[in-house]
Design an enzyme around this catalytic site. Sequence first.
Site, mmCIF file in Angstrom:
data_model
loop_
_atom_site.group_PDB
_atom_site.id
_atom_site.type_symbol
_atom_site.label_atom_id
_atom_site.label_comp_id
_atom_site.label_asym_id
_atom_site.label_seq_id
_atom_site.Cartn_x
_atom_site.Cartn_y
_atom_site.Cartn_z
ATOM 1 N N ASN A 9 0.864 -1.186 0.000
ATOM 2 C CA ASN A 9 0.000 0.000 0.000
ATOM 3 C C ASN A 9 0.899 1.234 0.000
ATOM 4 O O ASN A 9 1.506 1.556 1.017
ATOM 5 C CB ASN A 9 -0.895 -0.047 1.254
ATOM 6 C CG ASN A 9 -1.702 1.216 1.420
ATOM 7 O OD1 ASN A 9 -1.796 2.048 0.519
ATOM 8 N ND2 ASN A 9 -2.317 1.366 2.590
ATOM 9 N N GLU A 167 -5.793 -4.954 10.384
ATOM 10 C CA GLU A 167 -4.812 -3.895 10.598
ATOM 11 C C GLU A 167 -5.132 -3.128 11.881
ATOM 12 O O GLU A 167 -5.897 -2.149 11.847
ATOM 13 C CB GLU A 167 -4.834 -2.916 9.412
ATOM 14 C CG GLU A 167 -4.436 -3.551 8.102
ATOM 15 C CD GLU A 167 -3.724 -2.532 7.209
ATOM 16 O OE1 GLU A 167 -2.641 -2.858 6.721
ATOM 17 O OE2 GLU A 167 -4.239 -1.416 7.038
ATOM 18 N N GLY A 173 2.152 2.146 10.901
ATOM 19 C CA GLY A 173 3.127 3.235 10.813
ATOM 20 C C GLY A 173 3.793 3.584 12.125
ATOM 21 O O GLY A 173 4.429 4.622 12.250
ATOM 22 N N SER A 213 3.134 -2.167 10.433
ATOM 23 C CA SER A 213 4.579 -2.201 10.708
ATOM 24 C C SER A 213 5.235 -3.522 10.317
ATOM 25 O O SER A 213 6.177 -3.977 10.981
ATOM 26 C CB SER A 213 4.857 -1.870 12.184
ATOM 27 O OG SER A 213 4.392 -0.571 12.485
HETATM 28 P P1 PGA Z 1 2.663 0.263 7.675
HETATM 29 O O1 PGA Z 1 1.213 0.482 7.030
HETATM 30 O O2 PGA Z 1 3.212 -1.018 7.112
HETATM 31 O O3 PGA Z 1 3.464 1.470 7.244
HETATM 32 O O4 PGA Z 1 2.468 0.188 9.160
HETATM 33 C C1 PGA Z 1 0.339 -0.588 6.804
HETATM 34 C C2 PGA Z 1 -0.942 -0.110 6.193
HETATM 35 O O5 PGA Z 1 -1.414 0.981 6.542
HETATM 36 O O6 PGA Z 1 -1.533 -0.793 5.342
#
Ligand code: PGA
Length: 258
Positions: A9, A167, A173, A213
């Site tokens: 993504n 998620e 993030g 993450s």
């Molecule tokens: P991240 O985002 O891997 O940067 O934590 C995952 C997502 O929002 O799909």
Amino acid sequence: MRKPLIAGNWKMYKTPKESLAFLNEFLPLMSDHTAHDITIFPTMSSLGYVIEAVKGTNVSAGAQTMHWLNEGPYTGQTSPTMLASINCTHVLLGHSERRIYANETDDMVNWKLKAALAHDLVPIVCVGESQEKRQAGLTEAVLNWQIACALNGVRSEYAAPIVIAYEPIWAIGTGSVATPDQVSEAHGIIRREVAARLGQHRADAIRILYGGSVKPENIAKLMVEPEIDGALVGGASLDAKSFAQLIHNSVRNTGGKK
Ligand code: PGA
């Protein structure tokens, strides 16, 4: 057997030029990779270019969101027919950033899911609890509610393409990846709710990804869990070499677990 899916993504990153530069590096690294389905979700302005560039490869591309109607006076929106017309095959629905910053509701996610299925788009439906809800012991209630709403009125015979991404908002993030046990437990809750809505047969076949993450360093531990059918990757999908490494590190090793 559920074939694992690793999805990138890209959120609001990468111009068309940067997207194509990524693919120039990434596609050769993935050319003989068959262990996973691989899908990239670029921005809307890059999507058409990315779809052209991945044509004939083992990588597919999708949109990060869409409207549920085919056309209308909805400034800024893109419809399922428009996505299908550029050979888009996948769409992300109900990502928490859409729910939080674009006020996307559970009802909208449900309408979008039905529209995606009607247009032969593979929907990846995102669900997940906030930190507050987890601390209040409400993870199961939140997941059951989000899945029940998303699947409301969806007929089991049309549900085969659906993919779900768990998620947890607190893991996105933040660098705080959920533990394999936490993810397995959440996926079990989701799969039971899917079974209640669509039947056990469908629930057994549906892929449930984890997102939050995920990095090349932690994916292997997650993929040991039989409940985890792949990952939705944000930040770590932006660099071609490291995303390719992450995918290589995702090759299933169930360590004796079934
Ligand atoms: P991240 O985002 O891997 O940067 O934590 C995952 C997502 O929002 O799909």
